[in-house]
Design an enzyme around this catalytic site. Structure first.
Site, PDB file in Angstrom:
ATOM      1  N   GLU A   1      47.816  32.551  48.277  1.00 53.28           N
ATOM      2  CA  GLU A   1      48.228  32.932  49.635  1.00 53.28           C
ATOM      3  C   GLU A   1      47.223  32.406  50.655  1.00 53.28           C
ATOM      4  OE1 GLU A   1      49.348  37.083  50.216  1.00 53.28           O
ATOM      5  OE2 GLU A   1      49.772  37.262  48.098  1.00 53.28           O
TER       6      GLU A   1
ATOM      7  N   GLY B   1      43.390  42.691  54.984  1.00 52.93           N
ATOM      8  CA  GLY B   1      43.324  41.578  55.936  1.00 52.93           C
ATOM      9  C   GLY B   1      42.682  40.319  55.376  1.00 52.93           C
TER      10      GLY B   1
ATOM     11  N   ARG C   1      55.192  47.481  57.093  1.00 51.51           N
ATOM     12  CA  ARG C   1      56.428  48.065  57.625  1.00 51.51           C
ATOM     13  C   ARG C   1      57.418  46.957  57.949  1.00 51.51           C
ATOM     14  NH1 ARG C   1      55.330  53.395  59.273  1.00 51.51           N
ATOM     15  NH2 ARG C   1      53.085  53.756  59.322  1.00 51.51           N
TER      16      ARG C   1
ATOM     17  N   VAL D   1      64.647  42.577  54.728  1.00 49.34           N
ATOM     18  CA  VAL D   1      63.355  42.734  54.029  1.00 49.34           C
ATOM     19  C   VAL D   1      63.074  41.436  53.259  1.00 49.34           C
ATOM     20  CG1 VAL D   1      62.090  44.057  52.294  1.00 49.34           C
ATOM     21  CG2 VAL D   1      63.655  45.227  53.848  1.00 49.34           C
TER      22      VAL D   1
ATOM     23  N   ASN E   1      44.224  37.773  54.031  1.00 48.47           N
ATOM     24  CA  ASN E   1      44.996  36.615  54.512  1.00 48.47           C
ATOM     25  C   ASN E   1      44.620  36.274  55.949  1.00 48.47           C
ATOM     26  OD1 ASN E   1      47.184  35.395  52.706  1.00 48.47           O
ATOM     27  ND2 ASN E   1      47.376  37.575  52.271  1.00 48.47           N
TER      28      ASN E   1
ATOM     29  N   HIS F   1      54.656  36.732  51.590  1.00 46.74           N
ATOM     30  CA  HIS F   1      55.125  37.671  50.569  1.00 46.74           C
ATOM     31  C   HIS F   1      54.660  37.173  49.191  1.00 46.74           C
ATOM     32  CE1 HIS F   1      57.661  40.712  48.768  1.00 46.74           C
ATOM     33  NE2 HIS F   1      58.057  39.795  47.917  1.00 46.74           N
TER      34      HIS F   1
ATOM     35  N   LYS G   1      44.895  34.403  45.935  1.00 45.39           N
ATOM     36  CA  LYS G   1      44.122  33.173  46.135  1.00 45.39           C
ATOM     37  C   LYS G   1      45.049  32.052  46.653  1.00 45.39           C
ATOM     38  CE  LYS G   1      40.594  30.662  43.708  1.00 45.39           C
ATOM     39  NZ  LYS G   1      40.160  30.168  42.404  1.00 45.39           N
TER      40      LYS G   1
HETATM   41  C1  GRF Z   1      49.348  40.143  50.267  1.00 50.19           C
HETATM   42  O1  GRF Z   1      49.591  40.085  48.897  1.00 50.19           O
HETATM   43  C2  GRF Z   1      50.595  39.802  51.044  1.00 50.19           C
HETATM   44  O2  GRF Z   1      51.391  38.846  50.418  1.00 50.19           O
HETATM   45  C3  GRF Z   1      51.311  41.119  51.088  1.00 50.19           C
HETATM   46  O3  GRF Z   1      50.306  42.086  51.232  1.00 50.19           O
HETATM   47  C4  GRF Z   1      49.067  41.574  50.737  1.00 50.19           C
HETATM   48  C5  GRF Z   1      48.091  41.638  51.861  1.00 50.19           C
HETATM   49  O4  GRF Z   1      46.792  41.338  51.495  1.00 50.19           O
HETATM   50  N1  GRF Z   1      52.300  41.125  52.149  1.00 50.19           N
HETATM   51  P1  GRF Z   1      45.649  41.184  52.623  1.00 50.19           P
HETATM   52  O5  GRF Z   1      45.720  42.437  53.482  1.00 50.19           O
HETATM   53  O6  GRF Z   1      45.941  39.945  53.391  1.00 50.19           O
HETATM   54  O7  GRF Z   1      44.367  41.112  51.850  1.00 50.19           O
END
Ligand code: GRF
Length: 198
Positions: A183, A21, A100, A153, A23, A118, A181
């Protein structure tokens, strides 16, 4: 896209996570710092022990967890997720490491209202292990993509992207860290753009 969000009340965000989590946390920090005008109202995880739930609690965001195993069918599981977010009056669903694929019960309940991040420059390297795919392909630039979720997907319309260099000697792990980072810097800005209709 949704310029009506920029006026009136802050948009109500629901999150879907399966893991750390980080992000989600970056988005919650942007909201706290008033860089992003939104209200986090619900976090859902399919994993009861997701580290991200501790993070949600720290920000005092309510959360719920259940897994497909608790239901008779995948559709029943997804109907419960849709009902949870509808009950919380969520305007936008933010997938942040939810591992999922989403199907019709959630997609139909929130058409064009679900975002995902992603860790590649889509349409390159969709699906699992995107960073490993990038290393194996030998690309010199990868990155991350925020996109709307459709039934495929990682195929939905692209909202924002950020490029990240693949350096000599990078492993899947070192590249993943550098992309993560990026993201954190990208996701809340992409949400802001969607909410402002820009
Ligand atoms: C990230 O790399 C995101 O792009 C991918 O899963 C990872 C999740 O990281 N879908 P976090 O749980 O936000 O730390």
């Amino acid at each position: 896209m949704s310029p009506f969000f920029s006026k009136g009340k802050p948009a109500r965000l629901g999150f879907m996570i399966s893991g750390a989590g980080s992000n989600m946390q970056a988005i919650l920090k942007a909201i706290e710092a008033k860089h992003l005008r939104a209200k986090p109202v619900m976090v859902f995880s399919d994993k009861k022990d997701a580290k991200g739930l501790v993070r949600a609690a720290k920000f005092k965001v309510p959360f719920q967890t259940f897994s497909p195993k608790d239901f008779s069918s995948r559709n029943a599981y997804e109907r419960e997720i849709a009902a949870l977010f509808q009950k919380s009056e969520v305007d936008l669903i933010i997938c942040a490491g939810y591992m999922r694929v989403l199907h019709q019960p959630v997609l139909q309940a929130f058409p064009h209202k679900i975002l995902n991040i992603h860790p590649s420059l889509l349409p390159s390297f969709p699906g699992l292990k995107a960073q490993r795919q990038a290393i194996e392909a030998g690309v010199k630039i990868s990155g991350c993509t925020v996109h709307f979720v459709d039934e495929g997907v990682d195929t939905g319309p692209i909202i924002a992207q950020s490029a990240v260099a693949v350096k000599p000697g990078d492993t899947e792990e070192t590249l993943a860290k550098r992309i993560l980072k990026a993201e954190h810097a990208l996701y809340w800005r992409a949400i802001d753009a969607v909410l402002k209709g820009s």
